[in-house]
Design an enzyme around this catalytic site. Structure first.
Site, mmCIF file in Angstrom:
data_model
loop_
_atom_site.group_PDB
_atom_site.id
_atom_site.type_symbol
_atom_site.label_atom_id
_atom_site.label_comp_id
_atom_site.label_asym_id
_atom_site.label_seq_id
_atom_site.Cartn_x
_atom_site.Cartn_y
_atom_site.Cartn_z
ATOM 1 C CB ALA A 40 -18.213 20.239 60.835
ATOM 2 C CD GLU A 43 -14.327 9.729 67.951
ATOM 3 O OE1 GLU A 43 -13.801 8.719 67.457
ATOM 4 O OE2 GLU A 43 -13.681 10.593 68.572
ATOM 5 C CG HIS A 45 -14.939 13.702 59.631
ATOM 6 N ND1 HIS A 45 -15.869 14.446 60.309
ATOM 7 C CD2 HIS A 45 -15.280 13.795 58.319
ATOM 8 C CE1 HIS A 45 -16.732 14.979 59.457
ATOM 9 N NE2 HIS A 45 -16.405 14.590 58.237
ATOM 10 C CD GLN A 69 -18.638 18.156 47.962
ATOM 11 O OE1 GLN A 69 -17.447 18.126 47.631
ATOM 12 N NE2 GLN A 69 -19.134 17.302 48.837
ATOM 13 C CD GLN A 161 -17.804 11.427 48.878
ATOM 14 O OE1 GLN A 161 -18.281 12.529 48.631
ATOM 15 N NE2 GLN A 161 -17.259 11.130 50.046
ATOM 16 C CB VAL A 184 -18.174 6.101 63.222
ATOM 17 C CG1 VAL A 184 -18.266 6.308 64.727
ATOM 18 C CG2 VAL A 184 -16.807 5.562 62.826
ATOM 19 C CB SER A 193 -24.054 13.166 59.394
ATOM 20 O OG SER A 193 -24.191 14.271 58.510
#
Ligand code: AMP
Length: 288
Positions: A40, A43, A45, A69, A161, A184, A193
């Protein structure tokens, strides 16, 4: 086992084939960058991918929604999946490899070995999401075995993380450099997200409370506020004003250890987790 070319991107499902490709590239002196994701792609990523394609000779992006997780009552089943769009975006960035295994390839029959996460995983997300970092550390270590890259890219968006992975890499002598890239944001401040897709119009507006609270916290610290409690109260009141009342935490912590601080007299980070409607969002900001 699928290993297909989609345009210029090679999609690999098989861990052994993936490892062979990485090793062959490295034996030819090529520096390999790794960007682990759950797909998914947005920007945020893609900024990690750009950092990798700039600094490395060849880039591998992993797309795997890691069940271990997610907690029992979390959004594993609804989590957005958009492989074809993701591949098109990665192709436009000249990514060579996408590792997209099936769940059964990562967690085969009899799978029972788990990483016990470092101490820094115990607080914040670790408290809100029991078992989360056990799943994260285990899958990330597995990915490092399958893709023994030179540099791995993570986002500051998931600050804890990134620190958990750094600690695991240090403690277990993992031969990989961990690079953490800035968050970002949308032009109004909302951190990108994959879960923002869940927000309806009103929730999208309320979600701005997180970045605004962090902005207010940073401004207060820049103006000389040194009390973590005062900054936490300020964040809570900004969140309430924005209509965000299900706050899991709004905390100030030592930027390296994530331990609570008595005084903001060293590098610190403010971190927020809150529910907006049905959607759980996190964001953070380092104090300069
Ligand atoms: P995810 O697909 O949510 O597991 O995220 C994969 C990677 O992208 C993680 O290292 C995240 O920290 C990073 N990431 C997610 N959102 C952003 C963002 N808005 N800016 C920068 N990196 C991000």
């Amino acid at each position: 086992m699928r290993s297909t070319m989609t345009g210029t991107v090679q999609v690999i499902e098989c861990p052994d084939s993936m490892r062979e490709l990485v090793r062959a590239a490295q034996s030819n002196g090529r520096r390999v960058g790794l960007v682990p994701t759950m797909g998914a792609l947005h920007e945020g990523h893609l900024s990690l991918v750009r950092a990798s394609t700039t600094e490395c000779d060849v880039t591998a992006v992993t797309i795997f929604v890691n069940p271990s997780q997610f907690g029992a009552n979390e959004d594993l089943d609804q989590y957005p999946r958009s492989l074809e769009n993701d591949l098109a975006a990665l192709e436009s960035l000249a990514v060579e490899w996408v590792f997209a295994p099936q769940t059964a390839q990562m967690y085969g029959p009899g799978f029972s070995t788990w990483i016990s996460p470092p101490e820094i995983a115990a607080t914040l997300e670790g408290e809100s999401r029991p078992g989360h970092f056990r799943g994260v550390c285990t899958i990330v270590l597995k990915l490092f075995q399958i893709l023994p890259a030179d540099i791995v890219y993570f986002g500051q968006k998931d600050y804890q993380q990134s620190q958990v992975i750094r600690a695991m890499a240090r403690d277990l002598d993992l031969p990989i450099e961990v690079s953490v890239q800035p968050t970002v944001r949308e032009s109004d401040g909302l951190a990108l997200s994959s879960r923002n897709q869940y927000l309806n119009g009103a929730d999208r507006q309320r979600a701005l409370g997180l970045s605004r609270a962090l902005q207010a916290a940073a401004a207060a610290v820049a103006d000389g506020e040194r009390s973590p409690q005062a900054v936490e109260q300020l964040m809570l009141s900004e969140l309430r004003n924005a209509g965000v009342d299900e706050v899991e935490y709004a905390a100030v912590a030592d930027a390296q250890t994530l331990a609570p601080v008595q005084n903001i007299d060293r590098p610190c980070v403010a971190l927020i987790a809150a529910r907006v409607g049905q959607t759980r969002l996190i964001d953070n900001r380092l104090f300069e």
